[in-house]
Enzyme design. Structure first.
Site, PDB file in Angstrom:
ATOM      1  N   HIS A  59       0.591  -1.051   0.120  1.00  0.00           N
ATOM      2  CA  HIS A  59       0.305   0.030   0.041  1.00  0.00           C
ATOM      3  C   HIS A  59       1.032   1.065   0.151  1.00  0.00           C
ATOM      4  CE1 HIS A  59      -3.715  -2.369   1.868  1.00  0.00           C
ATOM      5  NE2 HIS A  59      -3.453  -2.787   0.584  1.00  0.00           N
ATOM      6  N   GLU A  61       1.045   3.872   2.121  1.00  0.00           N
ATOM      7  CA  GLU A  61       1.810   4.300   3.417  1.00  0.00           C
ATOM      8  C   GLU A  61       2.928   3.311   3.501  1.00  0.00           C
ATOM      9  OE1 GLU A  61      -2.938   4.346   3.960  1.00  0.00           O
ATOM     10  OE2 GLU A  61      -1.304   3.015   2.744  1.00  0.00           O
ATOM     11  N   CYS A  84      -5.065   1.291   6.297  1.00  0.00           N
ATOM     12  CA  CYS A  84      -5.789   0.019   6.607  1.00  0.00           C
ATOM     13  C   CYS A  84      -5.419  -0.547   8.067  1.00  0.00           C
ATOM     14  CB  CYS A  84      -5.473  -1.278   5.494  1.00  0.00           C
ATOM     15  SG  CYS A  84      -3.788  -1.783   5.582  1.00  0.00           S
ATOM     16  N   CYS A  93      -1.029  -1.402   7.504  1.00  0.00           N
ATOM     17  CA  CYS A  93      -0.572  -0.053   7.384  1.00  0.00           C
ATOM     18  C   CYS A  93      -0.126   0.421   8.855  1.00  0.00           C
ATOM     19  CB  CYS A  93      -1.202   0.909   6.263  1.00  0.00           C
ATOM     20  SG  CYS A  93      -1.091   0.498   4.886  1.00  0.00           S
TER      21      CYS A  93
END
Length: 368
Positions: A59, A61, A84, A93
Site C-alpha cells: 500500500h 503508506e 488499513c 499499514c
C-alpha cells in the site's frame, strides 16, 4: 472520539493535494485495491512519497515509509484514504506507521471497508499518535466514488462512451473515424484509467479495433478486453483475436457450438456462458456481477448503437461521455446512426459540458 472538525493550514492542504495527485496518477492500475497517495513531511520538508503499487500491494503508506531514508520520528503523514488496520495479504499499514515512530497522521476520508472503517483512528490514538481527518474531504471523496461504489454494490463502476457526427452517425463505410485527435487522446486516457473495456462482436467485426491505450509510454496499461458474442461469431482475423494469447481477453456467449468454444480457448481466451433475456440480449446485471468477481473494478464500454442503448435503458452506466463532431457525414454509403438520445435524456438527468481543449469537438458527461 471528538466530534469537533479538525482545522488545517495552507501547507496541510498543499501536501494533501500532492497526495491526491499521486493517487490519481495510479488510478485504474491497482487491481482490486483503491489507488492511494501518501506524503510524509518533516520540519516542513517533504521527505518521502508513496503510491499504491501496480498490483495493489504494498500500500501507499508502506511504500512511503520504505522510501524514506531519514528517521521518521517527528514526521507527519498525509494520506488520501484511511490507512488499513487489518491483516490481509500484507500486514496492516497501522503497524508500519506505529513502528516508524511517525508523530501524526492526517487522512482525508474514512474507508468504507468494514474491516477498516473507523478503526485506524482508535488504534493510532492508543499509541499516542496524533490523528486528524477530513482534509479536502469533498474533493477526495469525489475521487473515490468508483471505489465506494465497488464496495457498496459489489459491482464494477461503468463508464460509457460514444462518438457521433453532426448528423448523429457513429459509422460510415468511408468514415470510421468520427472525432479529432484531441478527442481520441481523451478516449485513450479513459482506456488507461479503466481496467477493462467492453464491446460487442458487431463492433469488433466492423471496426477491428485494438482496444489498447496508445498514450506515449502507457501501452502496458491497456485494459482487459471483453466482448459480448452470443454465438462466437467474431472474425478470427481481427486484431483482438490474433493477440488474445498476449492480452487478457474475455468473451461472453450463450449459444455457441462446442468446436468454436474449443478454438477460442486455444487462443487463451476466457470463454464464459451467460444468460440472455427474451429479447436475445445478454443479462447485463449477471455479466457485471461476474466481471466484478473476476476482479474488474472499472469498465469502459465503447459500444455501438444497440449495446449502448441496452446499457442506457438498464441504467448500467455510472457515467456516460457523448463526443460530438461538427462534421456531417454522408449517408450515401453503408452507415450506422445513434438513436438513443431519448433514452439518454430520460435516464440520465445530470449533464455537464467538459471544459477542455477538444478543438471543434464537444464532450458532454451524463450522470444518473
Amino acid at each position: 472520539m471528538s466530534t469537533k472538525k479538525d482545522k488545517f493550514s495552507f501547507k496541510d492542504n498543499f501536501y494533501m493535494e500532492l497526495a491526491l495527485d499521486l493517487a490519481k496518477a495510479r488510478l485504474g492500475q491497482t487491481g482490486t485495491n483503491p489507488s492511494v497517495g501518501c506524503v510524509i513531511v518533516k520540519n516542513d520538508e517533504i521527505i518521502s512519497i508513496g503510491q499504491t503499487s501496480y498490483s495493489g500491494r504494498p500500500h501507499a503508506e508502506s511504500n512511503a515509509i520504505k522510501n524514506a531514508f531519514v528517521n521518521l520520528k517527528g514526521a507527519k503523514m498525509y494520506v488520501t484514504l484511511e490507512p488499513c488496520s487489518h491483516h490481509g495479504v500484507t500486514p496492516p499499514c497501522t503497524s508500519a506507521i506505529i513502528n516508524s515512530k511517525i508523530d501524526e497522521v492526517i487522512y482525508s476520508v474514512i474507508d468504507i471497508d468494514k474491516r477498516v472503517k473507523g478503526k485506524t483512528f482508535k488504534i493510532l490514538k492508543s499509541k499516542k499518535i496524533k490523528v486528524r481527518k477530513g482534509l479536502l474531504k469533498d474533493k477526495v471523496k469525489n475521487f473515490y466514488l468508483p471505489y465506494f461504489y465497488n464496495r457498496k454494490k459489489k459491482l464494477p463502476y461503468v463508464v460509457g462512451k460514444i462518438a457521433v457526427s453532426k448528423n448523429n452517425l457513429i459509422y460510415t463505410k468511408k468514415n470510421k473515424k468520427i472525432t479529432n485527435s484531441k478527442s481520441d487522446k481523451f478516449t485513450h486516457y479513459l482506456r488507461y484509467k479503466n481496467d477493462s473495456i467492453l464491446i460487442s462482436y458487431k463492433t469488433l467485426n466492423k471496426d477491428n479495433p485494438k482496444l489498447n491505450c496508445r498514450l506515449k509510454n502507457m501501452e502496458k496499461f491497456s485494459p482487459t478486453r471483453i466482448v459480448l458474442d452470443n454465438k462466437l461469431k467474431t472474425n478470427t482475423k481481427t486484431y483482438l483475436f490474433k493477440t488474445a494469447k498476449k492480452n487478457n481477453t474475455i468473451f461472453f456467449y450463450n449459444e455457441a457450438i462446442k468446436s468454436k468454444i474449443i478454438h477460442f480457448k486455444k487462443k487463451k481466451i476466457e470463454v464464459i456462458k451467460s444468460k440472455i433475456n427474451n429479447n436475445k440480449k445478454f443479462d447485463l446485471s449477471l455479466i457485471l456481477k461476474k466481471l466484478y468477481n473476476l476482479g474488474c473494478r472499472n469498465i469502459l464500454v465503447e459500444g455501438g448503437n444497440e449495446l449502448t442503448k441496452n446499457f442506457l435503458r438498464k441504467k448500467k452506466f455510472n457515467q456516460f461521455y457523448l463526443f460530438k463532431s461538427p462534421k456531417k457525414l454522408s449517408k450515401l454509403t453503408d452507415y450506422k446512426e445513434f438513436n438513443g438520445f431519448n433514452i439518454l435524456k430520460q435516464n440520465y438527468k445530470t449533464k455537464l459540458k467538459i471544459k477542455s481543449n477538444f478543438g471543434k469537438d464537444t464532450v458532454a458527461l451524463y450522470k444518473n
